[in-house]
Design a protein around this motif. Structure first.
Motif, mmCIF file in Angstrom:
data_model
loop_
_atom_site.group_PDB
_atom_site.id
_atom_site.type_symbol
_atom_site.label_atom_id
_atom_site.label_comp_id
_atom_site.label_asym_id
_atom_site.label_seq_id
_atom_site.Cartn_x
_atom_site.Cartn_y
_atom_site.Cartn_z
ATOM 1 N N MET A 1 0.829 -1.212 0.000
ATOM 2 C CA MET A 1 0.000 0.000 0.000
ATOM 3 C C MET A 1 0.864 1.263 0.000
ATOM 4 N N THR A 2 1.921 1.258 0.814
ATOM 5 C CA THR A 2 2.762 2.464 0.883
ATOM 6 C C THR A 2 3.578 2.637 -0.395
ATOM 7 N N GLU A 3 3.758 1.536 -1.129
ATOM 8 C CA GLU A 3 4.479 1.641 -2.387
ATOM 9 C C GLU A 3 3.621 2.307 -3.467
ATOM 10 N N ILE A 4 2.328 2.033 -3.420
ATOM 11 C CA ILE A 4 1.424 2.538 -4.466
ATOM 12 C C ILE A 4 0.833 3.894 -4.096
ATOM 13 N N TYR A 5 0.435 4.037 -2.844
ATOM 14 C CA TYR A 5 -0.281 5.249 -2.430
ATOM 15 C C TYR A 5 0.624 6.155 -1.590
ATOM 16 N N ASP A 6 0.340 7.441 -1.639
ATOM 17 C CA ASP A 6 1.083 8.422 -0.847
ATOM 18 C C ASP A 6 0.488 8.433 0.553
ATOM 19 N N VAL A 7 0.907 7.478 1.367
ATOM 20 C CA VAL A 7 0.305 7.300 2.682
ATOM 21 C C VAL A 7 1.388 6.799 3.649
ATOM 22 N N THR A 8 1.298 7.228 4.893
ATOM 23 C CA THR A 8 2.283 6.766 5.880
ATOM 24 C C THR A 8 1.982 5.318 6.263
ATOM 25 N N ASP B 1 1.692 4.181 9.254
ATOM 26 C CA ASP B 1 0.688 4.176 10.329
ATOM 27 C C ASP B 1 -0.727 4.255 9.764
ATOM 28 N N LYS B 2 -0.900 5.172 8.814
ATOM 29 C CA LYS B 2 -2.241 5.338 8.226
ATOM 30 C C LYS B 2 -2.616 4.082 7.422
ATOM 31 N N ILE C 1 -5.734 -0.882 6.776
ATOM 32 C CA ILE C 1 -5.668 -2.344 6.578
ATOM 33 C C ILE C 1 -6.399 -3.057 7.712
ATOM 34 N N ALA C 2 -6.192 -2.584 8.946
ATOM 35 C CA ALA C 2 -6.852 -3.230 10.094
ATOM 36 C C ALA C 2 -8.372 -3.137 9.959
#
Lengths: 99, 280
Positions: A66-73, A75-76, A81-82
């Motif tokens: 997810m962090t590879e594709i989206y501009d997201v930390t 933690d977020k 995901i949880a």
């Protein structure tokens, strides 16, 4: 909700994901249609996670994807995901196995 | 042997001479001497034995099997009936125990379903809905039992005798070139309203009971879900369910689809007609 980071999880068989005008729907077929009467709608991130979970994943591998594709930390991403995994678990859509 | 051509597919029924289908088939004369689908109904004196095959799922009292010859079978756990068919429902055998109280209902249901599933396997979408032919085009009014298909069809035909009812229960839709065509079927409701005609499909209306009479355009995902819910598809056959979903998505992109919540009161048809005229 926290997820054991190395816990392997995968979607059960019998679901079709389709895109419709920018939104996504998941439709059960076969035995899955008996167990789940209805349809699931997903946003783009949900559809991304859904596609990832068509093969075995851990919370960590999902977060990395997810962090590879989206501009997201991280933690977020873990928070999203949880929440997503909890929804799948509540509906009995995930198979879980230990690594 | 009753034989009919329904939406371009020729269907022959064996062991069904006394069936209500046989009578209705007369209105759909066969266009081919070689049937595309043969449905055989066999009455059995004794309870049936479970098939030798791979169990693939179940729904209530009905188990699903894959047989060694590639066919599939639905088998009632108490041996009251079995339905054996190939992948495209071109060869179907329905075995029914004589001591099964629901035999006639089940026979009608499964024969109707198998005709619909054969059409689905050959490119069609089959709606649980009424088809109204008005001014050369068809409006499909789809919905579950009790949502008002019959009520609205009754009112429409009483008000405008020029309307042809393709079926008050089941309409088959096929794509020919870029045009979606709605076909009448003999698979109809208790009033036996049907016509062996085909015409371009112009709109689909999905019915629901509500507190007001209201026509609206549902969001895309809801449209597909509700359309899919009104199609006939075998949940035990993943390939055909996938085909139904993809065809419904394609149809929803090409044909206007509306939701119509209504009270079933006397004004509902007027509101529906006016709203559809406005949207045209």
């Amino acid at each position: 909700m926290t997820i054991e980071r190395m816990f392997l999880m995968k979607l059960k068989d019998g679901f079709l994901l389709r895109e419709l005008a920018g939104s996504y729907v998941v439709v059960p077929v076969g035995q899955a249609a008996v167990d789940l009467r209805g349809m699931i709608t997903l946003n783009e991130t949900g559809a991304f996670l859904w596609k990832q979970l068509q093969t075995s994943q851990t919370a960590q591998s999902l977060c990395e994807a997810m962090t590879e594709i989206y501009d997201v930390t991280a933690d977020k991403a873990n928070e999203d995901i949880a929440r997503f995994v909890r929804m799948l678990t509540d509906h009995g859509l995930l198979e879980e196995e230990t690594a | 042997m009753p034989t009919a051509t329904i939406a371009g597919r020729t269907v022959a029924l064996h062991g069904c001479d006394d069936m209500i289908h046989a009578e209705k088939f007369a209105a759909f004369p066969p266009t081919s001497g070689v049937p595309d689908q043969v449905i055989t109904v066999v009455d059995c004196d004794e309870r049936l034995a479970p098939p030798a095959g791979t169990h693939s799922g179940n729904d209530g009292m009905v188990d699903w099997y894959r047989l060694s010859d590639g066919k599939r079978q639905l088998f009632h756990r108490q041996g009251l009936f079995s339905l054996t068919f190939d992948d495209d429902f071109s060869a179907v055998t329905l075995c029914l125990c004589r001591d099964f109280d629901e035999r006639d209902v089940l026979r009608y249901l499964y024969v109707s379903q198998c005709i619909a599933y054969h059409a689905l396997a050959h490119g069609a979408v089959v709606f649980h809905g009424a088809g109204w032919l008005c001014d050369g085009k068809v409006v499909v009014v789809a919905g579950d039992s009790g949502t008002g298909k019959t009520t609205l069809t009754d009112r429409l035909t009483a008000r405008d005798p020029s309307v042809t009812v393709l079926s008050d229960e089941t309409v088959i839709v096929t794509k020919e070139g870029d045009t979606w065509i709605a076909h009448g079927t003999p698979l109809c409701g208790q009033d036996h309203r049907f016509a062996a005609v085909s015409a371009p499909l112009s709109r689909i209306v999905i019915l629901a009971r509500g507190e007001n009479d209201r026509l609206y355009i549902p969001p895309a995902a809801s449209t597909v879900f509700r359309l899919l819910e009104t199609t006939l598809r075998p949940i035990y056959h993943e390939a055909l369910c996938t085909a139904a979903l993809d065809r419904v998505i394609e149809l929803a992109k090409a044909i206007p689809v509306y939701g119509f919540d209504h009270t079933a009161g006397p004004k509902a048809l007027t509101v529906l007609s006016a709203a559809l005229s406005e949207q045209a």
